[in-house]
Design an enzyme around this catalytic site. Structure first.
Site, PDB file in Angstrom:
ATOM      1  CB  CYS A 114      -6.501 -20.943  21.745  1.00 12.18           C
ATOM      2  SG  CYS A 114      -6.089 -19.312  22.366  1.00 12.18           S
ATOM      3  CG  HIS A 255      -7.763 -22.872  25.323  1.00 11.94           C
ATOM      4  ND1 HIS A 255      -6.465 -22.557  25.644  1.00 11.94           N
ATOM      5  CD2 HIS A 255      -8.315 -21.745  24.804  1.00 11.94           C
ATOM      6  CE1 HIS A 255      -6.249 -21.296  25.320  1.00 11.94           C
ATOM      7  NE2 HIS A 255      -7.349 -20.775  24.817  1.00 11.94           N
ATOM      8  CG  ASN A 285      -5.873 -17.798  26.568  1.00  9.50           C
ATOM      9  OD1 ASN A 285      -5.056 -18.676  26.287  1.00  9.50           O
ATOM     10  ND2 ASN A 285      -6.848 -17.434  25.753  1.00  9.50           N
TER      11      ASN A 285
HETATM   12  N1  COA Z   1     -12.429  -4.237  32.944  1.00  4.33           N
HETATM   13  C1  COA Z   1     -13.583  -3.596  33.065  1.00  4.33           C
HETATM   14  N2  COA Z   1     -14.499  -3.511  32.102  1.00  4.33           N
HETATM   15  C2  COA Z   1     -14.220  -4.107  30.946  1.00  4.33           C
HETATM   16  C3  COA Z   1     -13.016  -4.813  30.724  1.00  4.33           C
HETATM   17  C4  COA Z   1     -12.096  -4.844  31.780  1.00  4.33           C
HETATM   18  N3  COA Z   1     -10.908  -5.483  31.702  1.00  4.33           N
HETATM   19  N4  COA Z   1     -13.010  -5.302  29.492  1.00  4.33           N
HETATM   20  C5  COA Z   1     -14.170  -4.943  28.930  1.00  4.33           C
HETATM   21  N5  COA Z   1     -14.903  -4.215  29.805  1.00  4.33           N
HETATM   22  C6  COA Z   1     -16.221  -3.613  29.597  1.00  4.33           C
HETATM   23  C7  COA Z   1     -16.545  -3.426  28.161  1.00  4.33           C
HETATM   24  O1  COA Z   1     -15.982  -2.221  27.676  1.00  4.33           O
HETATM   25  C8  COA Z   1     -18.043  -3.388  28.182  1.00  4.33           C
HETATM   26  O2  COA Z   1     -18.469  -2.109  28.570  1.00  4.33           O
HETATM   27  P1  COA Z   1     -19.687  -1.415  27.804  1.00  4.33           P
HETATM   28  O3  COA Z   1     -20.854  -2.308  28.042  1.00  4.33           O
HETATM   29  O4  COA Z   1     -19.758  -0.081  28.458  1.00  4.33           O
HETATM   30  O5  COA Z   1     -19.271  -1.374  26.365  1.00  4.33           O
HETATM   31  C9  COA Z   1     -18.406  -4.350  29.309  1.00  4.33           C
HETATM   32  O6  COA Z   1     -17.200  -4.504  30.082  1.00  4.33           O
HETATM   33  C10 COA Z   1     -18.856  -5.705  28.804  1.00  4.33           C
HETATM   34  O7  COA Z   1     -17.998  -6.108  27.775  1.00  4.33           O
HETATM   35  P2  COA Z   1     -18.153  -7.486  27.035  1.00  4.33           P
HETATM   36  O8  COA Z   1     -17.091  -7.590  25.991  1.00  4.33           O
HETATM   37  O9  COA Z   1     -19.567  -7.703  26.623  1.00  4.33           O
HETATM   38  O10 COA Z   1     -17.837  -8.452  28.262  1.00  4.33           O
HETATM   39  P3  COA Z   1     -17.913  -9.991  28.308  1.00  4.33           P
HETATM   40  O11 COA Z   1     -18.746 -10.421  29.422  1.00  4.33           O
HETATM   41  O12 COA Z   1     -18.163 -10.568  26.947  1.00  4.33           O
HETATM   42  O13 COA Z   1     -16.400 -10.352  28.693  1.00  4.33           O
HETATM   43  C11 COA Z   1     -14.433 -11.196  27.639  1.00  4.33           C
HETATM   44  C12 COA Z   1     -15.337  -9.988  27.849  1.00  4.33           C
HETATM   45  C13 COA Z   1     -13.309 -10.802  26.699  1.00  4.33           C
HETATM   46  C14 COA Z   1     -13.879 -11.603  28.974  1.00  4.33           C
HETATM   47  C15 COA Z   1     -15.257 -12.357  27.039  1.00  4.33           C
HETATM   48  O14 COA Z   1     -16.023 -11.879  25.963  1.00  4.33           O
HETATM   49  C16 COA Z   1     -14.428 -13.502  26.583  1.00  4.33           C
HETATM   50  O15 COA Z   1     -13.807 -14.180  27.366  1.00  4.33           O
HETATM   51  N6  COA Z   1     -14.444 -13.799  25.273  1.00  4.33           N
HETATM   52  C17 COA Z   1     -13.720 -14.906  24.731  1.00  4.33           C
HETATM   53  C18 COA Z   1     -12.268 -14.578  24.692  1.00  4.33           C
HETATM   54  C19 COA Z   1     -11.422 -15.759  24.372  1.00  4.33           C
HETATM   55  O16 COA Z   1     -11.708 -16.857  24.755  1.00  4.33           O
HETATM   56  N7  COA Z   1     -10.325 -15.489  23.670  1.00  4.33           N
HETATM   57  C20 COA Z   1      -9.308 -16.424  23.440  1.00  4.33           C
HETATM   58  C21 COA Z   1      -9.601 -17.282  22.287  1.00  4.33           C
HETATM   59  S1  COA Z   1      -8.566 -18.661  22.364  1.00  4.33           S
END
Ligand code: COA
Length: 315
Positions: A114, A255, A285
């Site tokens: 990224c 980004h 993304n």
């Molecule tokens: N739909 C519904 N529920 C989902 C889901 C989806 N697409 N993806 C994850 N969940 C659930 C998880 O399983 C979790 O459930 P649980 O509490 O029963 O285990 C719950 O939602 C919360 O998950 P969590 O991972 O804590 O959510 P979050 O608020 O951190 O959001 C991301 C997840 C991936 C969106 C977030 O962490 C993120 O954006 N991270 C950075 C990613 C990034 O920038 N990557 C690129 C790098 S360049």
């Protein structure tokens, strides 16, 4: 002051096929509401058919060259930032060079995920500043759909396919062009975001396929925490060391990984909504493509004026 590099052309390409949150609801256990509130993504684009990242890169470059009124033969160097090269080798830069008919150019790929576009931009600027080249094409192109597991709801909702490109040339006037950059990496995070299979450590085998090692793995929460602080840190630091404040910035082009990460950085820089360029809702993304694509969109919307300060940031 030494010679600086300046962006003299920008372009982008997003394939026409749209994958909406509603469609993803039918593929995995998710909801439009969850995706929008946690990430800001509403839809993303998918490159169909037997086409790789080079296809989109060429389209983005054609827009650049058309704007700039330059022919492919005039290009001296092509740097392609990508984690989804068409093939391991030859490089996607070579494929683009051939498809474009850029007979006099050399080129190479740069793998910075990224951060790839930012790394490539600074690398390209070095070739201009040193006097080695008088133009360099910088391309960010990623077909993320090639490495996304569409049964994994934690990653498949985030990514999309696209390309963006810029042309760098020597700046003719002082105070214009790429003024400063801060570049870092922290390899200790390697266990939180990766694709394990297909490299020299775990070459492709039946086992790597069975274990889904050719897909993105991500510990979202850890990456999120890292991103929120680090992207804000560098964005603030670059303003400070150039005696600028958020108010001096015309556009912040971050980004596009998660709207909440973007908001955190914008808040730290004390920016208003109008200053922050966001297109994650339409494309998700797209890895190395997010920044050049957003830059190209604001430029072609006629929103950038001579002398405007633009800050770009990735992680
Ligand atoms: N739909 C519904 N529920 C989902 C889901 C989806 N697409 N993806 C994850 N969940 C659930 C998880 O399983 C979790 O459930 P649980 O509490 O029963 O285990 C719950 O939602 C919360 O998950 P969590 O991972 O804590 O959510 P979050 O608020 O951190 O959001 C991301 C997840 C991936 C969106 C977030 O962490 C993120 O954006 N991270 C950075 C990613 C990034 O920038 N990557 C690129 C790098 S360049």
């Amino acid at each position: 002051m030494g010679r600086k590099a300046i962006v003299t052309g920008v372009g982008h390409y997003a394939p026409p096929k749209v994958l909406s949150n509603k469609e993803l609801e039918k593929m995995v256990d998710t909801s439009d509401e969850w995706i929008v509130s946690r990430t800001g993504v509403r839809e993303r684009r998918i490159l169909e058919g037997e086409r790789g990242s080079s296809y989109m890169g060429v389209k983005a470059i054609e827009m650049v060259l058309n704007d700039r009124g330059m022919s492919p033969e005039e290009i001296e160097l092509i740097i392609v930032a990508t984690v989804t090269p068409d093939t391991m080798f030859p490089s996607t830069a070579c494929r683009i060079q051939d498809a474009l008919g850029a007979k006099n150019a050399w080129g190479f790929d740069l793998n910075g995920a990224c951060s790839g576009f930012i790394f490539a931009l600074q690398t390209a600027a070095g070739f201009i500043e040193s006097g080695l080249h008088k133009n360099v094409l910088v391309v960010g192109a990623d077909k993320m759909s090639a490495i996304v597991d569409y049964t994994d709801r934690t990653t498949c909702v985030l990514f999309g396919d696209a390309a963006g490109a810029v042309l760098l040339e020597p700046a003719r006037e002082e105070g214009y062009g790429l003024l400063d950059s801060i570049l870092r990496c922290d390899g200790s995070g390697a266990n939180h975001l990766y694709m394990m299979g297909g490299g020299s450590l775990y070459p492709a085998s039946h086992e790597t396929v069975d274990k889904k090692m050719h897909y993105i793995y991500q510990d979202g929460r850890t990456v999120f925490k890292f991103a929120v602080t680090r992207m804000a840190d560098v964005s603030e630091e670059i303003l400070l060391r150039n005696n600028l404040t958020g108010r001096d910035v015309k556009f912040f082009i971050p980004h596009q990984a998660n709207l909440r990460i973007i908001d955190a950085a914008a808040k730290r820089m004390k920016l208003t909504e109008e200053q922050v360029v966001i297109n994650i809702d339409r494309y998700g993304n797209t890895t190395a493509a997010t920044i050049p694509m957003a830059l190209s969109e604001v430029f072609h919307d006629n929103k950038i004026r001579r002398g405007d300060y633009i800050v770009m940031a990735a992680f």
